[in-house]
Scaffold this motif. Structure first.
Motif, PDB file in Angstrom:
ATOM      1  N   ASP A 137       0.710  -1.318  -0.099  1.00 33.93           N
ATOM      2  CA  ASP A 137      -0.070   0.018  -0.031  1.00 33.93           C
ATOM      3  C   ASP A 137       0.949   1.261   0.149  1.00 33.93           C
ATOM      4  N   LEU A 138       1.935   1.160   0.915  1.00 30.73           N
ATOM      5  CA  LEU A 138       2.869   2.544   0.884  1.00 30.73           C
ATOM      6  C   LEU A 138       3.731   2.501  -0.534  1.00 30.73           C
ATOM      7  N   ARG A 139       4.021   1.599  -1.292  1.00 34.99           N
ATOM      8  CA  ARG A 139       4.394   1.739  -2.542  1.00 34.99           C
ATOM      9  C   ARG A 139       3.563   2.338  -3.665  1.00 34.99           C
ATOM     10  N   ASN A 140       2.308   2.291  -3.323  1.00 33.74           N
ATOM     11  CA  ASN A 140       1.181   2.824  -4.318  1.00 33.74           C
ATOM     12  C   ASN A 140       0.646   4.086  -3.922  1.00 33.74           C
ATOM     13  N   LEU A 141       1.320   4.887  -2.985  1.00 33.45           N
ATOM     14  CA  LEU A 141       0.904   5.836  -2.504  1.00 33.45           C
ATOM     15  C   LEU A 141       1.230   7.121  -3.525  1.00 33.45           C
ATOM     16  N   THR A 142       0.533   8.345  -3.773  1.00 35.68           N
ATOM     17  CA  THR A 142       0.947   9.243  -4.492  1.00 35.68           C
ATOM     18  C   THR A 142       1.014  10.681  -3.448  1.00 35.68           C
ATOM     19  N   ILE A 143       1.482  11.690  -4.196  1.00 30.36           N
ATOM     20  CA  ILE A 143       1.438  13.030  -3.504  1.00 30.36           C
ATOM     21  C   ILE A 143       0.140  13.572  -2.943  1.00 30.36           C
ATOM     22  N   GLN A 144      -0.896  13.145  -3.821  1.00 29.95           N
ATOM     23  CA  GLN A 144      -2.034  13.445  -3.856  1.00 29.95           C
ATOM     24  C   GLN A 144      -2.745  12.736  -2.494  1.00 29.95           C
ATOM     25  N   LYS A 145      -2.480  11.413  -2.396  1.00 32.01           N
ATOM     26  CA  LYS A 145      -3.058  10.253  -1.418  1.00 32.01           C
ATOM     27  C   LYS A 145      -2.426  10.906  -0.210  1.00 32.01           C
ATOM     28  N   ILE A 146      -1.235  11.084  -0.206  1.00 27.85           N
ATOM     29  CA  ILE A 146      -0.480  11.682   1.070  1.00 27.85           C
ATOM     30  C   ILE A 146      -1.098  13.037   1.770  1.00 27.85           C
ATOM     31  N   ILE A 147      -1.380  13.904   0.895  1.00 32.52           N
ATOM     32  CA  ILE A 147      -2.156  15.318   1.084  1.00 32.52           C
ATOM     33  C   ILE A 147      -3.519  15.039   1.815  1.00 32.52           C
ATOM     34  N   ILE A 148      -4.301  13.947   1.045  1.00 30.13           N
ATOM     35  CA  ILE A 148      -5.548  13.718   1.406  1.00 30.13           C
ATOM     36  C   ILE A 148      -5.734  13.184   2.730  1.00 30.13           C
ATOM     37  N   LEU A 149      -4.512  12.287   3.084  1.00 28.03           N
ATOM     38  CA  LEU A 149      -4.506  11.569   4.347  1.00 28.03           C
ATOM     39  C   LEU A 149      -4.006  12.244   5.431  1.00 28.03           C
ATOM     40  N   PHE A 150      -3.252  13.254   5.168  1.00 29.90           N
ATOM     41  CA  PHE A 150      -2.696  14.316   6.056  1.00 29.90           C
ATOM     42  C   PHE A 150      -3.892  15.412   6.555  1.00 29.90           C
ATOM     43  N   ILE A 151      -4.561  15.668   5.566  1.00 26.03           N
ATOM     44  CA  ILE A 151      -5.859  16.552   5.898  1.00 26.03           C
ATOM     45  C   ILE A 151      -6.878  16.003   6.831  1.00 26.03           C
ATOM     46  N   VAL A 152      -7.172  14.601   6.467  1.00 24.53           N
ATOM     47  CA  VAL A 152      -8.115  13.842   7.059  1.00 24.53           C
ATOM     48  C   VAL A 152      -7.858  13.605   8.453  1.00 24.53           C
ATOM     49  N   LEU A 153      -6.561  13.177   8.579  1.00 29.00           N
ATOM     50  CA  LEU A 153      -5.926  12.937   9.961  1.00 29.00           C
ATOM     51  C   LEU A 153      -6.080  14.167  10.834  1.00 29.00           C
ATOM     52  N   ASN A 154      -5.869  15.231  10.140  1.00 28.41           N
ATOM     53  CA  ASN A 154      -5.771  16.527  10.914  1.00 28.41           C
ATOM     54  C   ASN A 154      -7.197  16.709  11.320  1.00 28.41           C
ATOM     55  N   ILE A 155      -8.310  16.691  10.456  1.00 29.50           N
ATOM     56  CA  ILE A 155      -9.445  17.007  10.739  1.00 29.50           C
ATOM     57  C   ILE A 155     -10.050  16.108  11.908  1.00 29.50           C
ATOM     58  N   ILE A 156      -9.537  14.987  11.861  1.00 28.90           N
ATOM     59  CA  ILE A 156     -10.030  13.872  12.960  1.00 28.90           C
ATOM     60  C   ILE A 156      -9.423  14.337  14.313  1.00 28.90           C
ATOM     61  N   PHE A 157      -8.054  14.713  14.226  1.00 28.28           N
ATOM     62  CA  PHE A 157      -7.557  15.373  15.483  1.00 28.28           C
ATOM     63  C   PHE A 157      -8.202  16.582  16.030  1.00 28.28           C
TER      64      PHE A 157
END
Length: 57
Positions: free
Chosen positions: A22-42
């Motif tokens: 899964d980590l090999r299939n990550l793109t910059i866009q997915k990393i940004i979305i993951l970062f934003i979602v985790l920040n919103i949850i926190f």
């Protein structure tokens, strides 16, 4: 789907090889979305906890 797989991998539910795949299939866009979602949850959790303590006093 990739979001739930990565989160479950961090909690140890999946195999290490699945996480590597899964980590090999990550793109910059997915990393940004993951970062934003985790920040919103926190931020939401922090706001809820502070509201609970402010309203009880």
């Amino acid at each position: 789907m990739w979001f739930s797989r990565i989160i479950s991998s961090f909690f140890g539910i999946r195999k290490k090889t699945d996480l590597d795949k899964d980590l090999r299939n990550l793109t910059i866009q997915k990393i940004i979305i993951l970062f934003i979602v985790l920040n919103i949850i926190f931020i939401t959790i922090v706001i809820l906890i502070t509201n609970i303590f402010i309203n009880t006093s």
